[in-house]
Enzyme design. Structure first.
Site, PDB file in Angstrom:
ATOM      1  N   ARG A 191      -6.298  10.221  15.024  1.00  0.00           N
ATOM      2  CA  ARG A 191      -5.775  11.561  15.985  1.00  0.00           C
ATOM      3  C   ARG A 191      -6.011  13.060  15.816  1.00  0.00           C
ATOM      4  O   ARG A 191      -7.009  13.975  16.297  1.00  0.00           O
ATOM      5  CB  ARG A 191      -4.483  11.516  15.985  1.00  0.00           C
ATOM      6  N   GLU A 242       0.851  -1.067  -0.259  1.00  0.00           N
ATOM      7  CA  GLU A 242       0.260   0.169  -0.243  1.00  0.00           C
ATOM      8  C   GLU A 242       1.228   1.434  -0.170  1.00  0.00           C
ATOM      9  O   GLU A 242       1.237   2.520   1.199  1.00  0.00           O
ATOM     10  CB  GLU A 242      -0.800   0.084   1.202  1.00  0.00           C
TER      11      GLU A 242
HETATM   12  C1  UD1 Z   1      -4.022   3.336  15.349  1.00  0.00           C
HETATM   13  C2  UD1 Z   1      -2.881   4.484  14.613  1.00  0.00           C
HETATM   14  C3  UD1 Z   1      -4.018   4.878  12.734  1.00  0.00           C
HETATM   15  C4  UD1 Z   1      -4.812   3.751  12.328  1.00  0.00           C
HETATM   16  C5  UD1 Z   1      -5.589   3.378  13.765  1.00  0.00           C
HETATM   17  C6  UD1 Z   1      -6.263   1.933  12.925  1.00  0.00           C
HETATM   18  C7  UD1 Z   1      -0.745   5.364  14.446  1.00  0.00           C
HETATM   19  C8  UD1 Z   1       0.050   6.703  15.199  1.00  0.00           C
HETATM   20  N1  UD1 Z   1      -2.154   5.481  14.230  1.00  0.00           N
HETATM   21  O1  UD1 Z   1      -4.175   5.016  16.033  1.00  0.00           O
HETATM   22  O2  UD1 Z   1      -3.134   5.128  11.614  1.00  0.00           O
HETATM   23  O3  UD1 Z   1      -5.866   4.400  11.239  1.00  0.00           O
HETATM   24  O4  UD1 Z   1      -4.936   2.288  14.476  1.00  0.00           O
HETATM   25  O5  UD1 Z   1      -7.270   1.906  14.128  1.00  0.00           O
HETATM   26  O6  UD1 Z   1      -0.026   4.503  14.376  1.00  0.00           O
HETATM   27  N2  UD1 Z   1      -6.530   0.805  22.402  1.00  0.00           N
HETATM   28  C9  UD1 Z   1      -7.073  -0.310  23.303  1.00  0.00           C
HETATM   29  N3  UD1 Z   1      -6.608  -1.487  22.714  1.00  0.00           N
HETATM   30  C10 UD1 Z   1      -6.925  -1.856  21.222  1.00  0.00           C
HETATM   31  C11 UD1 Z   1      -5.831  -1.213  20.695  1.00  0.00           C
HETATM   32  C12 UD1 Z   1      -6.136   0.650  21.391  1.00  0.00           C
HETATM   33  O7  UD1 Z   1      -7.474  -0.363  24.404  1.00  0.00           O
HETATM   34  O8  UD1 Z   1      -6.917  -2.812  20.932  1.00  0.00           O
HETATM   35  C13 UD1 Z   1      -6.136   2.187  22.996  1.00  0.00           C
HETATM   36  C14 UD1 Z   1      -5.030   2.359  23.957  1.00  0.00           C
HETATM   37  O9  UD1 Z   1      -5.117   2.942  24.922  1.00  0.00           O
HETATM   38  C15 UD1 Z   1      -4.453   3.092  22.653  1.00  0.00           C
HETATM   39  C16 UD1 Z   1      -4.959   4.348  22.247  1.00  0.00           C
HETATM   40  O10 UD1 Z   1      -6.760   2.520  21.797  1.00  0.00           O
HETATM   41  O11 UD1 Z   1      -3.856   3.866  23.644  1.00  0.00           O
HETATM   42  C17 UD1 Z   1      -4.781   4.502  21.077  1.00  0.00           C
HETATM   43  O12 UD1 Z   1      -4.403   3.110  19.957  1.00  0.00           O
HETATM   44  P1  UD1 Z   1      -3.068   3.923  18.928  1.00  0.00           P
HETATM   45  O13 UD1 Z   1      -2.794   2.890  18.037  1.00  0.00           O
HETATM   46  O14 UD1 Z   1      -2.457   4.665  19.117  1.00  0.00           O
HETATM   47  O15 UD1 Z   1      -4.293   4.864  18.466  1.00  0.00           O
HETATM   48  P2  UD1 Z   1      -5.200   4.842  17.330  1.00  0.00           P
HETATM   49  O16 UD1 Z   1      -6.396   6.268  17.132  1.00  0.00           O
HETATM   50  O17 UD1 Z   1      -5.431   3.232  17.143  1.00  0.00           O
END
Ligand code: UD1
Ligand code: UDP
Length: 371
Positions: free
Chosen positions: A204, A114
């Site tokens: 975000r 991708e």
């Molecule tokens: C991430 C990716 C984004 C993608 C998205 C898909 C980055 C910066 N962002 O964003 O590009 O579109 O994943 O969904 O790489 N959490 C849980 N359990 C999970 C997953 C997430 O509890 O299985 C919570 C945690 O508190 C974590 C928060 O979600 O800290 C954010 O997760 P993070 O991967 O940092 O950002 P996403 O918004 O999920």
């Protein structure tokens, strides 16, 4: 070696892992960063994928610096131990960029699945636009889903001999997940004769005011439309959970549920009236499910879907979201036009193409880039 860490990477890497496994000349090594946890495990279960290593980096409300540094440090011993012939990363997450950089530090070639998607705005989506640009600077092989993504890579002077138009593996994944006679218990909460919209929102750059504005518009439309419901599987991010519950908990027609596994998500998507989302992957899948999508963002790196007629980019202002919803609910001509587009993202055979190219590269049929 495939390295990934979030839900969408897993969904779109799964067909590649299956194709590596099916090819007699290649063996998959599956490494998770664990940037996601529950939402990643759901995908592994559906596709029956068993990782060789898991860095388990996820922390509540993690910062970008935490993810990046933990992935780079965590991959050191894994790459040393396995010394793969090639590392494959997917898309534009922080896992993607950090894993690509880590492979480069180990002088292991990198294939970017991708590759070449661009909005040309480094803060939209944030940080994904920068993640994919940096990954493309590191990569040795580019698997571009469309001609447009190839053109973007050429514009940045990446070598044409290393760019392959393969289609998007999201379409390959649909072969495993879409079933005609699908049912989910949440459908029993939707009164007979009601339409429902499937909603997701997590980015975000949308967290905070943009998300509030959008949810207020949806809330108002649902309250004003007696036969309309919304199903919203809420991303586990606390920043998303909090706003979703604050704005929707007292609205009977909005059903907040846990993140769905991908079979459930595609099943509900195909029974929805239309989809509202800021997701990247959902924009690619919707044309195959014949569903219109209102994109809750100011720009998209997937303009092919806009040209094909399935996607409408509507932003996140309350008034704009309300107007776009009302129009699509009431204008049958527009609805029909948006639900009958041809999927511009490929024919469902991207993974096989990618693996055939990787095999040629590893066996030396494609020239190595100066290492
Ligand atoms: C991430 C990716 C984004 C993608 C998205 C898909 C980055 C910066 N962002 O964003 O590009 O579109 O994943 O969904 O790489 N959490 C849980 N359990 C999970 C997953 C997430 O509890 O299985 C919570 C945690 O508190 C974590 C928060 O979600 O800290 C954010 O997760 P993070 O991967 O940092 O950002 P996403 O918004 O999920
Ligand atoms: N998806 C899922 N369950 C859900 C919501 C989405 O399986 O509750 C799937 C969806 O079909 C798509 C992918 O997850 O394949 C998109 O992931 P997400 O929106 O988290 O990330 P993005 O594509 O925006 O990076």
């Amino acid at each position: 070696m495939t390295i990934f860490g979030t839900r969408p990477e897993a969904i779109k890497m799964a067909p590649v892992i299956k194709a590596i496994d099916a090819n007699p000349d290649t063996t998959p090594i599956v490494v998770l960063t664990g940037q996601h946890k529950e939402m990643l495990q759901q995908v592994l279960d559906i596709f029956d994928i068993h990782p060789d290593a898991d860095l388990k980096v996820m922390a509540r409300q993690q910062t970008l610096s935490q993810i990046t540094s933990k992935v780079i440090l965590g991959l050191d011993p894994v790459l040393d131990e396995h010394r793969p012939d090639l590392v494959l990363v997917h898309g534009d997450t922080t896992t993607t960029m950090a894993a690509g950089l880590s492979a480069f530090y180990h002088q292991i070639p990198v294939g970017h699945v991708e590759a070449g998607l661009r909005t040309w705005d480094k803060f939209s989506p944030y940080p994904e636009e920068m993640n994919r640009m940096l990954t493309d600077d590191i990569a040795d092989l580019y698997f571009a889903p469309t001609q447009l993504s190839k053109d973007n890579l050429l514009q940045e002077h990446h070598p044409e001999s290393r760019i392959f138009i393969t289609g998007n593996t999201a379409i390959d994944a649909l072969k495993y997940t879409v079933h005609a006679d699908y049912h989910h218990p949440v459908l029993e909460a939707i009164p007979q004769g009601h339409k429902f919209i499937l909603l997701t929102m997590h980015r975000r750059e949308n967290q905070g005011q943009a998300m509030r504005n959008t949810f207020m518009a949806i809330r108002n439309v649902v309250l004003a439309t007696p036969d309309l419901d919304v199903i919203y599987p809420v991303h586990l991010s606390p920043r998303v959970q909090q706003v979703a519950h604050e704005i929707f908990d007292d609205v009977e027609g909005v059903h907040l549920i846990e993140p769905l596994d991908v079979t459930d998500f595609h099943g509900l998507a195909s029974q929805s009236y239309f989809i509202m989302t800021d997701s990247g992957g959902v924009q690619e899948e919707a044309p195959s499910l014949n569903k219109p999508v209102l994109v809750l963002r100011d720009s998209t790196e997937r303009p092919e879907g806009v040209t094909a007629g399935t996607l409408k980019v509507i932003g996140t202002e309350t008034e704009a979201v309300r107007n776009a919803m009302t129009e699509l609910l009431n204008d049958q001509r527009e609805y029909r036009a948006m639900s009958t587009a041809v999927n511009p993202y490929g024919d469902g055979h991207a993974a096989e193409r990618i693996v055939a190219i990787c095999r040629d590269y590893i066996s030396g049929k494609l020239r190595h880039p100066g290492m």
